[in-house]
Design a protein around this motif. Structure first.
Motif, PDB file in Angstrom:
ATOM      1  N   ILE A 158       0.864  -1.191   0.000  1.00 36.88           N
ATOM      2  CA  ILE A 158       0.000   0.000   0.000  1.00 36.88           C
ATOM      3  C   ILE A 158       0.899   1.239   0.000  1.00 36.88           C
ATOM      4  O   ILE A 158       1.864   1.309   0.761  1.00 36.88           O
ATOM      5  N   PHE A 159       0.557   2.209  -0.860  1.00 35.60           N
ATOM      6  CA  PHE A 159       1.271   3.482  -0.906  1.00 35.60           C
ATOM      7  C   PHE A 159       0.428   4.540  -0.192  1.00 35.60           C
ATOM      8  O   PHE A 159      -0.645   4.912  -0.680  1.00 35.60           O
ATOM      9  N   VAL A 160       0.905   5.013   0.958  1.00 34.62           N
ATOM     10  CA  VAL A 160       0.171   6.030   1.704  1.00 34.62           C
ATOM     11  C   VAL A 160       0.842   7.380   1.488  1.00 34.62           C
ATOM     12  O   VAL A 160       2.071   7.484   1.442  1.00 34.62           O
ATOM     13  N   THR A 161       0.015   8.400   1.379  1.00 33.97           N
ATOM     14  CA  THR A 161       0.537   9.730   1.091  1.00 33.97           C
ATOM     15  C   THR A 161      -0.121  10.766   1.986  1.00 33.97           C
ATOM     16  O   THR A 161      -1.142  10.499   2.638  1.00 33.97           O
ATOM     17  N   HIS A 162       0.462  11.942   2.009  1.00 31.49           N
ATOM     18  CA  HIS A 162      -0.050  13.035   2.825  1.00 31.49           C
ATOM     19  C   HIS A 162      -1.296  13.641   2.168  1.00 31.49           C
ATOM     20  O   HIS A 162      -1.644  13.321   1.027  1.00 31.49           O
ATOM     21  N   GLY A 163      -1.960  14.522   2.898  1.00 33.54           N
ATOM     22  CA  GLY A 163      -3.153  15.186   2.370  1.00 33.54           C
ATOM     23  C   GLY A 163      -4.421  14.474   2.783  1.00 33.54           C
ATOM     24  O   GLY A 163      -4.414  13.531   3.590  1.00 33.54           O
ATOM     25  N   THR A 164      -5.524  14.928   2.212  1.00 32.66           N
ATOM     26  CA  THR A 164      -6.826  14.325   2.485  1.00 32.66           C
ATOM     27  C   THR A 164      -7.554  14.082   1.165  1.00 32.66           C
ATOM     28  O   THR A 164      -7.299  14.742   0.158  1.00 32.66           O
ATOM     29  N   ASN A 165      -8.430  13.078   1.212  1.00 32.28           N
ATOM     30  CA  ASN A 165      -9.275  12.744   0.060  1.00 32.28           C
ATOM     31  C   ASN A 165      -8.454  12.408  -1.183  1.00 32.28           C
ATOM     32  O   ASN A 165      -8.841  12.714  -2.309  1.00 32.28           O
ATOM     33  N   VAL A 166      -7.292  11.757  -0.960  1.00 31.10           N
ATOM     34  CA  VAL A 166      -6.433  11.385  -2.082  1.00 31.10           C
ATOM     35  C   VAL A 166      -6.631   9.905  -2.388  1.00 31.10           C
ATOM     36  O   VAL A 166      -6.380   9.034  -1.546  1.00 31.10           O
ATOM     37  N   ARG A 167      -7.092   9.631  -3.566  1.00 32.82           N
ATOM     38  CA  ARG A 167      -7.135   8.275  -4.123  1.00 32.82           C
ATOM     39  C   ARG A 167      -6.769   8.403  -5.601  1.00 32.82           C
ATOM     40  O   ARG A 167      -7.634   8.593  -6.461  1.00 32.82           O
ATOM     41  N   LYS A 168      -5.489   8.344  -5.863  1.00 32.95           N
ATOM     42  CA  LYS A 168      -4.967   8.657  -7.189  1.00 32.95           C
ATOM     43  C   LYS A 168      -4.283   7.435  -7.779  1.00 32.95           C
ATOM     44  O   LYS A 168      -3.295   6.927  -7.242  1.00 32.95           O
ATOM     45  N   GLU A 169      -4.800   6.959  -8.895  1.00 36.20           N
ATOM     46  CA  GLU A 169      -4.214   5.786  -9.530  1.00 36.20           C
ATOM     47  C   GLU A 169      -2.835   6.119 -10.084  1.00 36.20           C
ATOM     48  O   GLU A 169      -2.621   7.182 -10.672  1.00 36.20           O
ATOM     49  N   ILE A 170      -1.911   5.187  -9.897  1.00 37.39           N
ATOM     50  CA  ILE A 170      -0.550   5.353 -10.401  1.00 37.39           C
ATOM     51  C   ILE A 170      -0.554   4.980 -11.881  1.00 37.39           C
ATOM     52  O   ILE A 170      -0.906   3.849 -12.237  1.00 37.39           O
ATOM     53  N   PRO A 171      -0.209   5.913 -12.772  1.00 31.80           N
ATOM     54  CA  PRO A 171      -0.378   5.675 -14.215  1.00 31.80           C
ATOM     55  C   PRO A 171       0.276   4.399 -14.729  1.00 31.80           C
ATOM     56  O   PRO A 171      -0.294   3.695 -15.573  1.00 31.80           O
ATOM     57  N   SER A 172       1.469   4.079 -14.242  1.00 28.16           N
ATOM     58  CA  SER A 172       2.179   2.909 -14.742  1.00 28.16           C
ATOM     59  C   SER A 172       1.795   1.619 -14.024  1.00 28.16           C
ATOM     60  O   SER A 172       2.304   0.546 -14.366  1.00 28.16           O
ATOM     61  N   MET A 173       0.894   1.723 -13.036  1.00 29.08           N
ATOM     62  CA  MET A 173       0.488   0.547 -12.262  1.00 29.08           C
ATOM     63  C   MET A 173      -1.035   0.526 -12.118  1.00 29.08           C
ATOM     64  O   MET A 173      -1.580   0.859 -11.059  1.00 29.08           O
ATOM     65  N   PRO A 174      -1.753   0.166 -13.180  1.00 32.58           N
ATOM     66  CA  PRO A 174      -3.219   0.176 -13.133  1.00 32.58           C
ATOM     67  C   PRO A 174      -3.757  -0.628 -11.958  1.00 32.58           C
ATOM     68  O   PRO A 174      -3.303  -1.738 -11.688  1.00 32.58           O
ATOM     69  N   GLY A 175      -4.691  -0.026 -11.222  1.00 29.90           N
ATOM     70  CA  GLY A 175      -5.292  -0.706 -10.081  1.00 29.90           C
ATOM     71  C   GLY A 175      -4.569  -0.487  -8.775  1.00 29.90           C
ATOM     72  O   GLY A 175      -5.027  -0.960  -7.732  1.00 29.90           O
ATOM     73  N   VAL A 176      -3.448   0.251  -8.808  1.00 28.97           N
ATOM     74  CA  VAL A 176      -2.697   0.569  -7.591  1.00 28.97           C
ATOM     75  C   VAL A 176      -2.779   2.078  -7.387  1.00 28.97           C
ATOM     76  O   VAL A 176      -2.616   2.848  -8.337  1.00 28.97           O
ATOM     77  N   PHE A 177      -2.979   2.503  -6.136  1.00 32.75           N
ATOM     78  CA  PHE A 177      -3.306   3.901  -5.860  1.00 32.75           C
ATOM     79  C   PHE A 177      -2.395   4.501  -4.797  1.00 32.75           C
ATOM     80  O   PHE A 177      -1.905   3.809  -3.908  1.00 32.75           O
ATOM     81  N   HIS A 178      -2.205   5.812  -4.905  1.00 35.88           N
ATOM     82  CA  HIS A 178      -1.761   6.610  -3.769  1.00 35.88           C
ATOM     83  C   HIS A 178      -2.984   6.885  -2.918  1.00 35.88           C
ATOM     84  O   HIS A 178      -4.008   7.372  -3.424  1.00 35.88           O
ATOM     85  N   LEU A 179      -2.879   6.627  -1.619  1.00 37.86           N
ATOM     86  CA  LEU A 179      -4.024   6.798  -0.732  1.00 37.86           C
ATOM     87  C   LEU A 179      -3.636   7.659   0.462  1.00 37.86           C
ATOM     88  O   LEU A 179      -2.631   7.378   1.132  1.00 37.86           O
ATOM     89  N   SER A 180      -4.425   8.692   0.714  1.00 35.80           N
ATOM     90  CA  SER A 180      -4.260   9.411   1.968  1.00 35.80           C
ATOM     91  C   SER A 180      -4.893   8.578   3.081  1.00 35.80           C
ATOM     92  O   SER A 180      -5.697   7.662   2.820  1.00 35.80           O
ATOM     93  N   ILE A 181      -4.535   8.884   4.301  1.00 40.16           N
ATOM     94  CA  ILE A 181      -4.973   8.036   5.417  1.00 40.16           C
ATOM     95  C   ILE A 181      -6.493   7.990   5.528  1.00 40.16           C
ATOM     96  O   ILE A 181      -7.071   6.941   5.844  1.00 40.16           O
ATOM     97  N   ASP A 182      -7.158   9.098   5.214  1.00 36.42           N
ATOM     98  CA  ASP A 182      -8.617   9.095   5.300  1.00 36.42           C
ATOM     99  C   ASP A 182      -9.272   8.236   4.214  1.00 36.42           C
ATOM    100  O   ASP A 182     -10.473   7.959   4.285  1.00 36.42           O
ATOM    101  N   GLN A 183      -8.484   7.812   3.229  1.00 31.92           N
ATOM    102  CA  GLN A 183      -9.003   6.944   2.173  1.00 31.92           C
ATOM    103  C   GLN A 183      -8.569   5.487   2.336  1.00 31.92           C
ATOM    104  O   GLN A 183      -8.843   4.654   1.481  1.00 31.92           O
ATOM    105  N   LEU A 184      -7.901   5.185   3.434  1.00 32.66           N
ATOM    106  CA  LEU A 184      -7.382   3.831   3.635  1.00 32.66           C
ATOM    107  C   LEU A 184      -8.463   2.797   3.945  1.00 32.66           C
ATOM    108  O   LEU A 184      -8.318   1.626   3.611  1.00 32.66           O
ATOM    109  N   ASP A 185      -9.530   3.227   4.580  1.00 28.26           N
ATOM    110  CA  ASP A 185     -10.477   2.257   5.130  1.00 28.26           C
ATOM    111  C   ASP A 185     -11.084   1.340   4.074  1.00 28.26           C
ATOM    112  O   ASP A 185     -11.206   0.125   4.292  1.00 28.26           O
ATOM    113  N   ALA A 186     -11.463   1.903   2.927  1.00 30.23           N
ATOM    114  CA  ALA A 186     -12.055   1.061   1.877  1.00 30.23           C
ATOM    115  C   ALA A 186     -11.053   0.022   1.389  1.00 30.23           C
ATOM    116  O   ALA A 186     -11.403  -1.147   1.153  1.00 30.23           O
TER     117      ALA A 186
END
Length: 331
Positions: free
Chosen positions: A35-63
């Motif tokens: 899992i790639f966790v990042t700073h900020g809020t409401n971040v769920r950003k797909e990594i372009p070179s890795m379809p289906g893998v996301f940068h996630l802020s902590i508030d988006q981790l639960d799902a």
């Protein structure tokens, strides 16, 4: 005896027979999901070179956590993308660092989910290397090198801070000489003798890491990592690296990458009896995803064959970006 008395196809005749004689089994308990966790809020950003893998802020981790737990995947591996970077990677060992904060969040929501913390500095340093940089002037020319021994103190700080946050396993990936010994001593001194070390014992300087460096924003700003990661041409060196980590107190060994190094997995498996981890890395993931998107391969069949090959070569566990997909298919 030989043909016609011996007929090997007898044991392949039906699915039931094939299941009975199958030598290698892949199951969900073998999988670790990065899992790639990042700073900020409401971040769920797909990594372009890795379809289906996301940068996630902590508030988006639960799902993400809910899905991983529902699939019965037993462990996650955390990588952090910090808000700020500096020469020593101080945000990597900060009490409120991104991995530390994510670990606390995960353990509060799912105490039984195993949290493995990647312990390196490259994501946190402004130069992108895995340790401290030593700069000197040689005959009027500036030379910069990674200082092995100075880096160990920072890696110990990082490991201890991750353990304090609740990480179950420390996974140092820096390839500094003596890193397992230093981290083991540091954890023990801080009261964390019960925390295991999953050592990136055999980590090659590989072209298969390209997508990860985008995902972790960790590409070196100068030079490369060939002075501390291993030469892909070397096999016996892998045994020397593994032996050092065993003697220094590692609890698990790892080979990274996996797909082009199945021979190394087998060598390490045959030589040492510690649990062995294979890292199915980003480039291996992205190649399969790209070919599957083109319709050139059957993704499910190819992924199963790859992961099964890693198990057959001797891996007890597999870190893979396919963890969620594989868990669904295995069900």
């Amino acid at each position: 005896m030989s043909f016609p008395t011996v007929r090997h196809r007898r044991l392949r005749r039906t699915a039931g027979i094939r299941n009975l004689v199958r030598e290698t089994v892949l199951n969900v308990n073998d999988l670790i999901a990065p899992i790639f966790v990042t700073h900020g809020t409401n971040v769920r950003k797909e990594i372009p070179s890795m379809p289906g893998v996301f940068h996630l802020s902590i508030d988006q981790l639960d799902a993400e956590l809910d899905e991983i737990v529902s699939l019965k995947i037993p462990a996650v591996l955390l990588f952090g993308i910090p808000e700020t970077k500096d020469a020593i990677g101080s945000s990597g060992f900060a009490e409120d660092g991104i991995v530390q904060a994510a670990t606390r969040h995960i353990k509060k929501r799912y105490p039984d989910l195993v949290v493995v913390a990647d312990t390196c500095l490259c994501e946190y340093t402004d130069h992108g290397h895995c340790g401290m940089i030593h700069v000197e002037n040689r005959d009027g020319h500036i030379h910069a090198e990674v200082d092995n021994d100075e880096s160990l103190d920072l890696l110990v700080k990082t490991a201890v801070s991750q353990a304090e946050a609740g990480a179950d396993i420390i996974a140092p990936s820096n390839m500094m000489d003596g890193f397992v010994q230093a981290i083991r001593a540091g954890l023990d001194e801080a009261g964390y003798s019960h925390i295991a070390i999953m050592s990136y014992s055999v980590k090659y300087s590989s072209a298969f890491y390209g997508p990860f460096r985008e995902a972790a924003d960790s590409a070196p700003q100068f030079g490369d990592r060939k002075s501390y990661q291993m030469d892909p041409a070397n096999a016996l060196e892998a045994l020397r690296e593994s032996e050092s980590d065993v003697l220094e107190g590692a609890d698990m060994l790892m080979v990274k990458p996996a797909l082009a190094y199945l021979d190394i997995l087998r060598m390490v498996r045959d030589q040492f009896d510690l649990p062995l981890v294979a890292y199915n890395v980003s480039g291996e993931y992205s190649m399969v995803k790209a070919a599957a998107e083109k319709g050139w391969i059957d993704e499910q069949a190819v992924v199963y064959e790859m992961l099964l090959g890693m198990k057959r070569a001797g891996a007890d566990m597999i870190i893979t970006y396919f963890a969620k997909d594989a868990a669904r298919w295995l069900q």
